[in-house]
Design a protein around this motif. Sequence first.
Motif, mmCIF file in Angstrom:
data_model
loop_
_atom_site.group_PDB
_atom_site.id
_atom_site.type_symbol
_atom_site.label_atom_id
_atom_site.label_comp_id
_atom_site.label_asym_id
_atom_site.label_seq_id
_atom_site.Cartn_x
_atom_site.Cartn_y
_atom_site.Cartn_z
ATOM 1 N N VAL A 76 0.820 -1.205 0.000
ATOM 2 C CA VAL A 76 0.000 0.000 0.000
ATOM 3 C C VAL A 76 0.861 1.266 0.000
ATOM 4 O O VAL A 76 0.432 2.315 -0.509
ATOM 5 C CB VAL A 76 -0.972 0.003 1.211
ATOM 6 C CG1 VAL A 76 -0.208 0.127 2.525
ATOM 7 C CG2 VAL A 76 -2.004 1.109 1.073
ATOM 8 N N LEU A 100 -0.621 -2.361 -5.578
ATOM 9 C CA LEU A 100 -1.988 -2.837 -5.340
ATOM 10 C C LEU A 100 -2.802 -2.905 -6.624
ATOM 11 O O LEU A 100 -3.830 -3.576 -6.671
ATOM 12 C CB LEU A 100 -2.695 -1.922 -4.336
ATOM 13 C CG LEU A 100 -2.118 -1.871 -2.927
ATOM 14 C CD1 LEU A 100 -2.976 -0.963 -2.047
ATOM 15 C CD2 LEU A 100 -2.018 -3.259 -2.315
ATOM 16 N N SER A 101 -2.361 -2.195 -7.657
ATOM 17 C CA SER A 101 -3.086 -2.191 -8.927
ATOM 18 C C SER A 101 -2.122 -1.992 -10.073
ATOM 19 O O SER A 101 -1.017 -1.457 -9.892
ATOM 20 C CB SER A 101 -4.144 -1.077 -8.946
ATOM 21 O OG SER A 101 -3.515 0.191 -9.031
ATOM 22 N N ASP A 182 -4.704 -8.159 5.172
ATOM 23 C CA ASP A 182 -5.606 -7.095 4.740
ATOM 24 C C ASP A 182 -5.289 -6.772 3.289
ATOM 25 O O ASP A 182 -4.241 -6.205 2.985
ATOM 26 C CB ASP A 182 -5.420 -5.859 5.625
ATOM 27 C CG ASP A 182 -6.402 -4.745 5.298
ATOM 28 O OD1 ASP A 182 -7.021 -4.775 4.213
ATOM 29 O OD2 ASP A 182 -6.528 -3.824 6.131
ATOM 30 N N LYS A 183 -6.193 -7.130 2.373
ATOM 31 C CA LYS A 183 -5.915 -6.944 0.948
ATOM 32 C C LYS A 183 -5.672 -5.486 0.595
ATOM 33 O O LYS A 183 -4.903 -5.182 -0.320
ATOM 34 C CB LYS A 183 -7.064 -7.499 0.106
ATOM 35 C CG LYS A 183 -6.754 -7.485 -1.393
ATOM 36 C CD LYS A 183 -7.828 -8.134 -2.221
ATOM 37 C CE LYS A 183 -7.436 -8.137 -3.699
ATOM 38 N NZ LYS A 183 -8.451 -8.779 -4.552
ATOM 39 N N ALA A 184 -6.281 -4.556 1.324
ATOM 40 C CA ALA A 184 -6.077 -3.146 1.045
ATOM 41 C C ALA A 184 -4.649 -2.713 1.351
ATOM 42 O O ALA A 184 -4.183 -1.677 0.868
ATOM 43 C CB ALA A 184 -7.047 -2.303 1.869
ATOM 44 N N ILE A 185 -3.931 -3.516 2.137
ATOM 45 C CA ILE A 185 -2.538 -3.224 2.477
ATOM 46 C C ILE A 185 -1.583 -4.123 1.703
ATOM 47 O O ILE A 185 -0.554 -3.688 1.209
ATOM 48 C CB ILE A 185 -2.314 -3.397 3.996
ATOM 49 C CG1 ILE A 185 -3.103 -2.333 4.760
ATOM 50 C CG2 ILE A 185 -0.827 -3.334 4.357
ATOM 51 C CD1 ILE A 185 -3.064 -2.495 6.262
ATOM 52 N N SER A 186 -1.971 -5.412 1.565
ATOM 53 C CA SER A 186 -1.057 -6.419 1.015
ATOM 54 C C SER A 186 -1.222 -6.683 -0.467
ATOM 55 O O SER A 186 -0.300 -7.163 -1.126
ATOM 56 C CB SER A 186 -1.268 -7.741 1.758
ATOM 57 O OG SER A 186 -2.550 -8.284 1.444
ATOM 58 N N GLY A 187 -2.407 -6.424 -0.996
ATOM 59 C CA GLY A 187 -2.676 -6.736 -2.391
ATOM 60 C C GLY A 187 -3.342 -8.079 -2.600
ATOM 61 O O GLY A 187 -3.785 -8.398 -3.695
ATOM 62 N N ASP A 223 -10.472 -12.759 -0.593
ATOM 63 C CA ASP A 223 -9.478 -11.701 -0.765
ATOM 64 C C ASP A 223 -8.093 -12.168 -0.344
ATOM 65 O O ASP A 223 -7.081 -11.717 -0.878
ATOM 66 C CB ASP A 223 -9.864 -10.462 0.051
ATOM 67 C CG ASP A 223 -10.951 -9.642 -0.606
ATOM 68 O OD1 ASP A 223 -11.201 -9.837 -1.812
ATOM 69 O OD2 ASP A 223 -11.566 -8.812 0.077
ATOM 70 N N ASP A 332 -4.157 -8.836 -11.188
ATOM 71 C CA ASP A 332 -5.487 -8.224 -11.200
ATOM 72 C C ASP A 332 -6.473 -9.109 -11.960
ATOM 73 O O ASP A 332 -7.620 -9.321 -11.523
ATOM 74 C CB ASP A 332 -5.436 -6.847 -11.858
ATOM 75 C CG ASP A 332 -4.788 -5.784 -10.987
ATOM 76 O OD1 ASP A 332 -4.521 -6.056 -9.801
ATOM 77 O OD2 ASP A 332 -4.535 -4.668 -11.504
ATOM 78 N N TYR A 335 -7.526 -12.306 -9.898
ATOM 79 C CA TYR A 335 -8.580 -12.093 -8.899
ATOM 80 C C TYR A 335 -9.932 -11.823 -9.550
ATOM 81 O O TYR A 335 -10.968 -12.295 -9.069
ATOM 82 C CB TYR A 335 -8.179 -10.953 -7.959
ATOM 83 C CG TYR A 335 -7.190 -11.388 -6.903
ATOM 84 C CD1 TYR A 335 -7.520 -12.376 -5.974
ATOM 85 C CD2 TYR A 335 -5.916 -10.844 -6.841
ATOM 86 C CE1 TYR A 335 -6.618 -12.790 -5.011
ATOM 87 C CE2 TYR A 335 -5.005 -11.261 -5.881
ATOM 88 C CZ TYR A 335 -5.363 -12.230 -4.965
ATOM 89 O OH TYR A 335 -4.463 -12.656 -4.027
#
Length: 349
Positions: A76, A100-101, A182-187, A223, A332, A335
């Motif tokens: 992140v 992350l993206s 946490d996917k918002a932190i780890s991807g 996730d 991406d 997932y």
Amino acid sequence: MSSTIKAAVLSAGAWSQSSHLPALKADPRVELVAISSPDAEMAGRLGSQFGTPHFADWREALALRPDIVVVSSPPVAHEEQVIAALAAGAHVLVEKPFALSAVAARRMRDTAERLGKALLVGFGWPAAPIFALSRSLIEAGEIGKVEHLTMHLAVNTRALLSGSTDGGWGGKLESSTATYTDKAISGGGSAAVTMSHELGMVEWLVGEPIIALHASTFPPASDIDLHTTVNAEFAGGGSAAISAASTHPYLARPQWHMALYGDKGQLWADSIADTLRLVRAGGEVVEFGAPEASGVYDPGAPTKALIACAFGAAAPAGLTARLAAHVVAVTDAIYSSAKSNQRLQVEDL
């Protein structure tokens, strides 16, 4: 160029303790001028252990104008820290997952190219003898046109992805739980953390990008997946079956198994057995073993490559930001495919 360079490690933690920092300290050409960590206690411990000034704010480390920077933060934070380090004039090594993206990955890649700085990503496995030898055999024409590849990687990450703080990195420090849960932190889970190594390896070996795929994860559509399976297509028409598994902590060494089939020959690799087998179209079999086909990982290999870049070496093909940006685009798609149960094209502008 000076005979010495200045180095800084941003957001250092358990992995840096056992990989980046020892590699930097072992090179007499490198002066380690700064370690940062938002955890002031951790920064202090690492600063004392490696005899280096330490900061809670990574911007203070960049203010010292290091020549090379290792970004070891959770994904992140990668984009902000990498772009700032590049803008400060440093060559940069960033851990994976790269971003992350795919959009964030491309921004980092494009910034490095615009500024003329090396940006490496922590895909250290191409330096392992078993894979370096595999690539040399492929480049020598022993396989010919690649038709199909299977690759499986099993790594002791089940505990981390399930909330443990012990990554088995060999140091005394613990990893932050959110870095892996946490996917918002780890991807993400195994597709981001483990399979990113495979995706980079596959495209580096084959020399072609993955352009389409169909994927599934376990737990389904989770996730933070523990296991990932991908059926992929290469730009040149070949196919691949790629899988990653998170094991219980019975074996510290990652387990790679690969079979690569071409119109002129085949390769079979087993990283635990330190075995690589070449089978030529005429039936001739050539066996390679340790040390030339060793599957042992050198955790300092990416850091050593960064040092070499600072002294004028070209970025190794298996560690480039351009490769890593495409790996993020593929991740991406993995997932998205796992959630939609559809075959998807890989979007990579």
